[in-house]
Design a protein around this motif. Structure first.
Motif, mmCIF file in Angstrom:
data_model
loop_
_atom_site.group_PDB
_atom_site.id
_atom_site.type_symbol
_atom_site.label_atom_id
_atom_site.label_comp_id
_atom_site.label_asym_id
_atom_site.label_seq_id
_atom_site.Cartn_x
_atom_site.Cartn_y
_atom_site.Cartn_z
ATOM 1 N N THR A 261 -6.877 -3.123 3.395
ATOM 2 C CA THR A 261 -5.528 -2.581 3.560
ATOM 3 C C THR A 261 -5.332 -2.822 4.804
ATOM 4 O OG1 THR A 261 -5.547 -0.831 1.733
ATOM 5 C CG2 THR A 261 -3.610 -0.973 3.143
ATOM 6 N N GLY B 186 0.178 -2.818 5.806
ATOM 7 C CA GLY B 186 1.139 -2.028 4.575
ATOM 8 C C GLY B 186 1.035 -2.820 3.207
ATOM 9 N N ASN C 122 -2.024 -4.014 0.294
ATOM 10 C CA ASN C 122 -3.518 -4.033 -0.265
ATOM 11 C C ASN C 122 -3.859 -5.378 -0.738
ATOM 12 O OD1 ASN C 122 -3.803 -0.960 -0.630
ATOM 13 N ND2 ASN C 122 -2.613 -0.979 -2.207
ATOM 14 N N ALA D 127 0.823 -1.064 0.029
ATOM 15 C CA ALA D 127 0.060 -0.140 -0.008
ATOM 16 C C ALA D 127 1.161 1.251 0.032
ATOM 17 C CB ALA D 127 -1.082 0.097 1.096
ATOM 18 N N SER D 128 0.178 2.660 -0.475
ATOM 19 C CA SER D 128 0.968 3.728 -0.561
ATOM 20 C C SER D 128 1.337 4.306 0.809
ATOM 21 C CB SER D 128 0.312 4.511 -1.510
ATOM 22 O OG SER D 128 -0.951 4.512 -1.160
ATOM 23 N N SER D 129 0.364 3.819 1.586
ATOM 24 C CA SER D 129 0.535 4.433 3.014
ATOM 25 C C SER D 129 0.266 3.236 3.978
ATOM 26 C CB SER D 129 -0.384 5.531 3.344
ATOM 27 O OG SER D 129 -1.581 5.000 3.488
ATOM 28 N N ASP D 130 0.514 3.537 5.257
ATOM 29 C CA ASP D 130 0.417 2.593 6.565
ATOM 30 C C ASP D 130 -1.303 2.503 7.050
ATOM 31 O OD1 ASP D 130 2.729 1.305 6.528
ATOM 32 O OD2 ASP D 130 3.598 2.717 8.144
ATOM 33 N N LYS D 131 -1.889 3.400 6.256
ATOM 34 C CA LYS D 131 -3.034 3.342 6.682
ATOM 35 C C LYS D 131 -4.100 2.081 6.659
ATOM 36 C CE LYS D 131 -6.545 6.433 4.655
ATOM 37 N NZ LYS D 131 -6.940 7.257 3.779
ATOM 38 N N GLN D 132 -4.675 1.766 7.650
ATOM 39 C CA GLN D 132 -5.489 0.428 7.420
ATOM 40 C C GLN D 132 -6.844 0.781 7.037
ATOM 41 O OE1 GLN D 132 -4.717 -2.587 9.354
ATOM 42 N NE2 GLN D 132 -2.797 -1.966 9.934
ATOM 43 N N SER D 133 -7.452 -0.158 6.183
ATOM 44 C CA SER D 133 -9.007 -0.162 5.943
ATOM 45 C C SER D 133 -9.629 -1.178 6.111
ATOM 46 C CB SER D 133 -9.121 0.450 4.458
ATOM 47 O OG SER D 133 -8.659 -0.252 3.521
#
Lengths: 175, 257
Positions: free
Chosen positions: B224, B227, B229, B202-208
């Motif tokens: 996500t 890290g 996708n 993923a481009s950021s560490d943001k979880q989804s």
């Protein structure tokens, strides 16, 4: 790369002899399906051991493998057919008036010949097939069958003497 | 030469296997001996009958094909590493196709949500893998075979787990191309259905959390985590697929930590 080369080299050297391979397998097994299996198995074995091929006589090399494959199969499936060396009388019998020119041409058909050849023991059958259908020399047949040239000579002589006798008998039955 | 010796040599003479002196001797004998001459004629007639009766069997065409095919398979199996260039070619081809598709599709896609575009690519990747019969570059149910296979082919190491015990066996892995980058595709099977799991950093560490998109009869889950996708796509029944997604999320988290 190397592997591709091996396959290409193998295909060029060994594939052209598939008819010869099938012919001998067909005569030894005496049926189509087993002959096809023998040839396919032989080709895979030949490919596996292709590195051991010296590059001299591809046909004899392949036929040796086909022959061995068929004999293994014969031993497992038709044990009795093998090892039936018999002392066929080679000498012409004077009282049997077999007029080769007339009878061979007119009365002996392919079916009769096929039956007679199929009735031969495997060692004799293969000698006749390799010599008279495939045109192999005694030396090549000796290589394929793993026997001395002298043995090839006596097997062929005996095989032909027996063929002659079988055909004479058939012709008599027909008459 | 007497008759007995001559009779024993007649076949060799017929086959042209005698040396010149032997030939001469037997020819001389046959001039004087009608019996041996007759014996020779018999043999010659028989040989002609055998050779001239169409008794030579020819290999059927199907056998030729079968053997060529079997040899090719054998050649590939002998040295698996040798086939890598072909797999790379296949990978490169799918990259080229994906890139081309992107070029065609991209102008129409501008302004749409990023997920929508990715969903299309993921679905296309899934369908393509089934259509081209190209599910796996590395067909294996062993995660210790599949995971290292990606080494050197990707700049990340995807988490690979087998869920055979839960009824979702690992089938293998392959390279694919999604969202403008090479990605890992892991293939699982559920009865007669296949599941593609696409993984890439993923481009950021943001979880989804897992979100579902339904499209053309397929369900696509994506999330996500750690890290990475994840996109999961299959024609499997939705609840079944959701169970799989739950397992994947749990395992992936365990692997990560």
């Amino acid at each position: 790369m190397g592997e591709k080369d091996k396959l290409t080299r193998f295909e060029e050297a060994i594939l052209p002899h598939m008819d010869a391979a099938y012919n001998i397998a067909r005569w030894l097994t005496r049926n189509e399906r087993d002959a096809e299996d023998m040839v396919q198995e032989s080709y895979l074995r030949a490919f596996k051991f292709f590195d051991a091929f010296t590059g001299v006589n591809a046909r004899a090399w392949l036929l040796t493998i086909v022959r061995n494959t068929c004999y293994t199969w014969l031993q497992q499936n038709r044990g009795r057919e093998l090892m039936t060396e018999f002392d066929e009388k080679i000498h012409s019998e004077q009282n049997e008036a077999w007029d080769p020119a007339a009878q061979a041409a007119k009365e002996i058909d392919g079916r009769m010949l096929t039956q007679a050849i199929e009735a031969l023991p495997a060692e004799y059958r293969e000698a006749v097939v390799l010599r008279d259908l495939e045109g192999l020399s005694y030396k090549e047949i000796a290589e394929v069958a793993a026997v001395p040239v002298g043995t090839v000579m006596s097997r062929l002589a005996r095989a032909r003497a027996r063929l002659k006798r079988l055909l004479t008998e058939r012709l008599k039955e027909k008459a | 030469m007497n008759c007995e010796a001559a009779q024993n040599l007649l076949d060799a003479y017929l086959d042209g296997e005698l040396d010149p002196p032997g030939r001469l001797e037997i020819e001389r004998h046959m001039q004087d001996c009608g019996l041996c001459a007759h014996g020779y004629e018999e043999r010659r007639a028989l040989q002609r009958a055998v050779g001239g009766s169409g008794l030579r069997y020819k290999a059927p065409a199907e056998l030729q094909q079968k053997i060529r095919f079997a040899l090719r398979r054998e050649a590939n199996a002998e040295k698996p590493s040798r086939t890598v260039p072909r797999r790379w070619f296949a990978a490169a081809a799918s990259v080229a196709i994906a890139a081309l598709a992107l070029l065609v599709v991209l102008p129409f896609m501008r302004g749409r949500a990023g997920d929508d575009l990715v969903a299309r690519e993921v679905l296309a990747g899934h369908v393509r893998s089934l259509m081209a019969n190209h599910l796996a570059d590395v067909p294996s149910s062993d995660k210790h075979t599949v995971k290292p296979w990606f080494n050197g082919k990707l700049d990340f190491s995807p988490p690979v787990e087998d869920f055979a015990a839960q009824g979702f066996p690992l089938i293998g892995g392959r390279l694919d191309y999604i969202d403008n980058r090479p990605v890992a595709a892991l293939v699982y099977q559920r009865r007669k259905h296949f599941i593609n799991v696409f993984v890439w950093p993923a481009s950021s560490d943001k979880q989804s959390p897992a979100t579902i998109i339904e499209r053309q009869g397929y369900d696509l889950f994506h999330w996500t985590k750690g890290g990475m996708n994840y996109w999961v796509v299959s024609d499997l029944e939705q609840n079944d697929l959701r169970n799989f997604v739950d397992m994947l999320q749990t395992e992936a988290a365990a692997v990560k930590s």
